[in-house]
Scaffold this motif. Structure first.
Motif, mmCIF file in Angstrom:
data_model
loop_
_atom_site.group_PDB
_atom_site.id
_atom_site.type_symbol
_atom_site.label_atom_id
_atom_site.label_comp_id
_atom_site.label_asym_id
_atom_site.label_seq_id
_atom_site.Cartn_x
_atom_site.Cartn_y
_atom_site.Cartn_z
ATOM 1 N N SER A 145 0.819 -1.210 0.000
ATOM 2 C CA SER A 145 0.000 0.000 0.000
ATOM 3 C C SER A 145 0.856 1.266 0.000
ATOM 4 O O SER A 145 0.461 2.285 -0.565
ATOM 5 C CB SER A 145 -0.954 0.015 1.198
ATOM 6 O OG SER A 145 -0.236 -0.059 2.396
ATOM 7 N N LEU A 146 2.040 1.213 0.626
ATOM 8 C CA LEU A 146 2.934 2.372 0.602
ATOM 9 C C LEU A 146 3.511 2.573 -0.800
ATOM 10 O O LEU A 146 3.581 3.694 -1.309
ATOM 11 C CB LEU A 146 4.056 2.201 1.627
ATOM 12 C CG LEU A 146 3.671 2.366 3.098
ATOM 13 C CD1 LEU A 146 4.884 2.151 3.993
ATOM 14 C CD2 LEU A 146 3.068 3.734 3.349
ATOM 15 N N LYS A 147 3.943 1.469 -1.426
ATOM 16 C CA LYS A 147 4.446 1.576 -2.805
ATOM 17 C C LYS A 147 3.349 2.061 -3.739
ATOM 18 O O LYS A 147 3.578 2.929 -4.593
ATOM 19 C CB LYS A 147 4.987 0.213 -3.273
ATOM 20 C CG LYS A 147 6.304 -0.166 -2.640
ATOM 21 C CD LYS A 147 6.891 -1.417 -3.253
ATOM 22 C CE LYS A 147 6.203 -2.659 -2.757
ATOM 23 N NZ LYS A 147 6.906 -3.910 -3.137
ATOM 24 N N ALA A 148 2.161 1.508 -3.563
ATOM 25 C CA ALA A 148 1.040 1.922 -4.404
ATOM 26 C C ALA A 148 0.686 3.381 -4.167
ATOM 27 O O ALA A 148 0.308 4.110 -5.088
ATOM 28 C CB ALA A 148 -0.170 1.030 -4.140
ATOM 29 N N GLY A 149 0.806 3.840 -2.917
ATOM 30 C CA GLY A 149 0.531 5.239 -2.600
ATOM 31 C C GLY A 149 1.495 6.183 -3.283
ATOM 32 O O GLY A 149 1.111 7.260 -3.765
ATOM 33 N N SER A 258 17.477 17.058 2.167
ATOM 34 C CA SER A 258 16.024 17.260 2.096
ATOM 35 C C SER A 258 15.365 16.427 1.010
ATOM 36 O O SER A 258 14.164 16.149 1.093
ATOM 37 C CB SER A 258 15.715 18.745 1.866
ATOM 38 O OG SER A 258 16.065 19.149 0.547
ATOM 39 N N VAL A 259 16.115 16.035 -0.033
ATOM 40 C CA VAL A 259 15.501 15.270 -1.134
ATOM 41 C C VAL A 259 15.717 13.764 -0.999
ATOM 42 O O VAL A 259 15.345 13.012 -1.892
ATOM 43 C CB VAL A 259 16.023 15.755 -2.511
ATOM 44 C CG1 VAL A 259 15.672 17.202 -2.745
ATOM 45 C CG2 VAL A 259 17.518 15.535 -2.662
ATOM 46 N N ILE A 260 16.308 13.317 0.121
ATOM 47 C CA ILE A 260 16.515 11.877 0.316
ATOM 48 C C ILE A 260 15.189 11.110 0.264
ATOM 49 O O ILE A 260 15.099 10.061 -0.400
ATOM 50 C CB ILE A 260 17.280 11.603 1.624
ATOM 51 C CG1 ILE A 260 18.739 12.052 1.462
ATOM 52 C CG2 ILE A 260 17.219 10.123 1.992
ATOM 53 C CD1 ILE A 260 19.573 11.926 2.718
ATOM 54 N N PRO A 261 14.113 11.575 0.935
ATOM 55 C CA PRO A 261 12.828 10.845 0.806
ATOM 56 C C PRO A 261 12.358 10.756 -0.647
ATOM 57 O O PRO A 261 11.842 9.713 -1.070
ATOM 58 C CB PRO A 261 11.861 11.688 1.649
ATOM 59 C CG PRO A 261 12.723 12.411 2.624
ATOM 60 C CD PRO A 261 13.995 12.708 1.875
ATOM 61 N N ILE A 410 -2.298 8.507 0.710
ATOM 62 C CA ILE A 410 -0.849 8.686 0.560
ATOM 63 C C ILE A 410 -0.548 9.411 -0.744
ATOM 64 O O ILE A 410 0.311 10.298 -0.804
ATOM 65 C CB ILE A 410 -0.124 7.324 0.606
ATOM 66 C CG1 ILE A 410 -0.284 6.681 1.983
ATOM 67 C CG2 ILE A 410 1.360 7.486 0.274
ATOM 68 C CD1 ILE A 410 0.247 5.268 2.074
ATOM 69 N N GLY A 411 -1.263 9.030 -1.800
ATOM 70 C CA GLY A 411 -1.060 9.693 -3.088
ATOM 71 C C GLY A 411 -1.354 11.170 -3.022
ATOM 72 O O GLY A 411 -0.593 12.000 -3.536
ATOM 73 N N MET A 412 -2.465 11.545 -2.380
ATOM 74 C CA MET A 412 -2.813 12.955 -2.240
ATOM 75 C C MET A 412 -1.755 13.711 -1.444
ATOM 76 O O MET A 412 -1.373 14.832 -1.785
ATOM 77 C CB MET A 412 -4.180 13.082 -1.556
ATOM 78 C CG MET A 412 -5.352 12.703 -2.434
ATOM 79 S SD MET A 412 -5.584 13.827 -3.838
ATOM 80 C CE MET A 412 -5.970 15.352 -2.975
ATOM 81 N N LEU A 413 -1.261 13.107 -0.367
ATOM 82 C CA LEU A 413 -0.248 13.749 0.460
ATOM 83 C C LEU A 413 1.055 13.952 -0.309
ATOM 84 O O LEU A 413 1.682 15.008 -0.234
ATOM 85 C CB LEU A 413 0.006 12.918 1.722
ATOM 86 C CG LEU A 413 -1.140 12.886 2.739
ATOM 87 C CD1 LEU A 413 -0.917 11.777 3.766
ATOM 88 C CD2 LEU A 413 -1.268 14.235 3.434
ATOM 89 N N TRP A 421 6.459 14.376 3.723
ATOM 90 C CA TRP A 421 5.164 14.317 4.396
ATOM 91 C C TRP A 421 4.375 13.090 3.943
ATOM 92 O O TRP A 421 3.745 12.400 4.755
ATOM 93 C CB TRP A 421 4.359 15.584 4.110
ATOM 94 C CG TRP A 421 4.804 16.771 4.898
ATOM 95 C CD1 TRP A 421 5.570 17.818 4.473
ATOM 96 C CD2 TRP A 421 4.520 17.031 6.282
ATOM 97 N NE1 TRP A 421 5.781 18.707 5.477
ATOM 98 C CE2 TRP A 421 5.138 18.257 6.616
ATOM 99 C CE3 TRP A 421 3.803 16.354 7.261
ATOM 100 C CZ2 TRP A 421 5.071 18.823 7.874
ATOM 101 C CZ3 TRP A 421 3.719 16.912 8.534
ATOM 102 C CH2 TRP A 421 4.355 18.129 8.830
ATOM 103 N N GLY A 422 4.411 12.820 2.637
ATOM 104 C CA GLY A 422 3.661 11.681 2.117
ATOM 105 C C GLY A 422 4.114 10.367 2.712
ATOM 106 O O GLY A 422 3.303 9.538 3.156
#
Length: 457
Positions: A145-149, A258-261, A410-413, A421-422
């Motif tokens: 679900s996280l990957k799909a998000g 900051s761009v690691i995520p 998750i997609g919206m975030l 944040w997502g």
């Protein structure tokens, strides 16, 4: 004299380290019948990013077009210099998320540094997971679900960007959207008999969409063409001074951190592409016994690291990153490959011939005059297809209602608040809503919750 392989062997070339160089005309047969179609399609698709480079990096059309041509050099290097088997492309699903990030930066040097920072993080991840061979283990650790998000975030960001672009050229863009969706995703179209016309239309969906949209745009006044004769001379000096890492320097450390995520999100998307590519090539390998297709995922990690590193060292960044596969072209080439050696001698020669003419065509001013006005159409179609494909892939990765709702959240975030944040809120929501349950096999508790929800509704 073309160097032939023995029956069932890996195609010959020049070995260097884990790579194999294969030179057209020496190791690869040159078959001009695919040159023009592939060259124009590659130029139009790659050129679609040119307006984004102009907007975010605050550069001229000439500089942006030169960077696109250098991008194509490194795309071609995947087959010719490194000998990786895939039809190279970009990390297209990451583009909408990149745009969300670039919108937070000031156009010019800050945006250039931001894109270099993303490149550095992604290069480091490719090298780390390639050397340690932990890519598959890392991918398996991430809940579906996280990957799909994350993938859904790319879809939402894509649709948001295209709705904002629509008022500028509504008739042209809608025409292109309808044609490409009809030819690539329509169930009624797919159910038609497999005539030669249908096969040709399906194989050239992007080119047909661009061409028809160009004609419609010309007659509606939304597209104007400015044809000139001559040769385009790339402004190498200006490219070097405005975009090259040697001139603009490294981005600040805090920007890289900051761009690691975002980098991890991109890696997850790339690993999915590698799995798709591996599946496609294994199917091709089973269909032809005269050539052994050498699939090596760790080598692909090194190739992607070197292509992205080469890009920022030679011409600076692009608003998208080098990725392993252009899926549509890969599928098209594999279908031709399956027809036998008389149609395509090697999987490598198929890729090389499809890509070979792109750079020479890109140096012709008449070609630039035709393609440049269609950049907004090419960009729109590219992002629309990315969004459409990402949306159905994301929803297909989960099978219960709680996970589907989580994917959308998750997609919206990710699309609105950004990667950090997502991912952060997504992990918290995953723990709260799903916990240790195997999300694709709903637990008894989940079934009870869903039954109660159905009764309420």
């Amino acid at each position: 004299m073309i160097r032939k392989r023995k029956e069932g062997d890996i195609h010959p070339g020049i070995k260097w380290g884990p790579f194999t160089a294969r030179i057209p005309g020496v190791h690869l047969e040159i078959t001009p019948n695919q040159h023009l179609q592939g060259g124009l399609l590659l130029l139009a698709t790659c050129g679609s990013i040119t307006p984004l480079a102009m907007k975010y990096f605050d550069i001229s059309l000439e500089v942006a077009w030169t960077v696109s041509l250098v991008f194509l050099v490194w795309v071609l290097a995947q087959t010719i210099l490194f000998g990786d088997v895939y039809a190279a492309g970009a990390i297209t699903p990451a583009l909408p998320l990149t745009i969300v990030y670039l919108n937070t930066l000031t156009p010019g040097i800050e945006a250039v540094h931001g894109m270099i920072a993303i490149s550095i993080v992604v290069i480091a991840l490719f090298l780390f997971f390639g050397i340690t061979r932990l890519g598959e283990k890392f991918n398996n650790l991430i809940p579906a679900s996280l990957k799909a998000g994350i993938i859904m975030g790319a879809a939402i960001a894509a649709f948001q960007s295209e709705l904002g672009r629509l008022p500028n050229m509504p008739i042209t863009l809608i025409t292109a959207w309808v044609i490409v969706l009809l030819l690539m995703f329509s169930i009624p179209f797919a159910s038609l008999p497999d005539t030669k016309a249908k096969v040709i239309a399906g194989s050239n969906a992007l080119l047909i969409a661009f061409s028809v949209a160009g004609v419609v745009g010309f007659f509606t006044g939304e597209v104007t063409f400015d044809l000139k004769w001559g040769i385009f001379v790339p402004p190498i000096g200006e490219v070097f001074s405005t975009l090259s890492i040697w001139s603009v320097g490294l981005p600040p450390l805090e920007m890289i951190i900051s761009v690691i995520p975002l980098g991890f999100m991109f890696y997850i998307l790339v690993f999915g592409d590698l799995l798709v590519a591996q599946t496609l090539l294994k199917d091709a390998d089973e269909a032809r016994k005269d050539e052994k297709i050498d699939i090596n995922m760790n080598r692909s990690h090194y190739v992607l690291a070197l292509r992205n590193l080469g890009q920022i060292l030679t011409a600076g960044p692009m608003p998208w990153l080098h990725g392993p596969i252009w899926t549509g072209v890969q599928v098209f080439l594999i279908q031709r490959y399956k027809k036998g050696r008389n149609t395509m001698d090697s999987i490598f020669s198929g890729v090389a011939n499809f890509y070979l003419l792109a750079i020479p065509l890109g140096l012709l001013l008449p070609v630039m005059g035709i393609i440049a006005p269609l950049f907004p159409v090419a960009l729109s179609v590219t992002i629309l297809l990315t969004g459409f494909a990402c949306a159905y892939v994301a929803m297909s990765m989960v099978t219960n209602n709680i996970s589907r709702g989580l994917v959308l959240m998750i997609g919206m975030l990710c699309a609105t608040l950004g990667a950090a944040w997502g991912i952060g809120i997504g992990i918290a929501l995953y723990i709260l809503l799903i916990g240790r349950n195997k999300e694709n096999l709903p637990s008894e508790k989940e079934k009870v919750v869903e039954e109660k929800q159905e009764k309420i509704s």
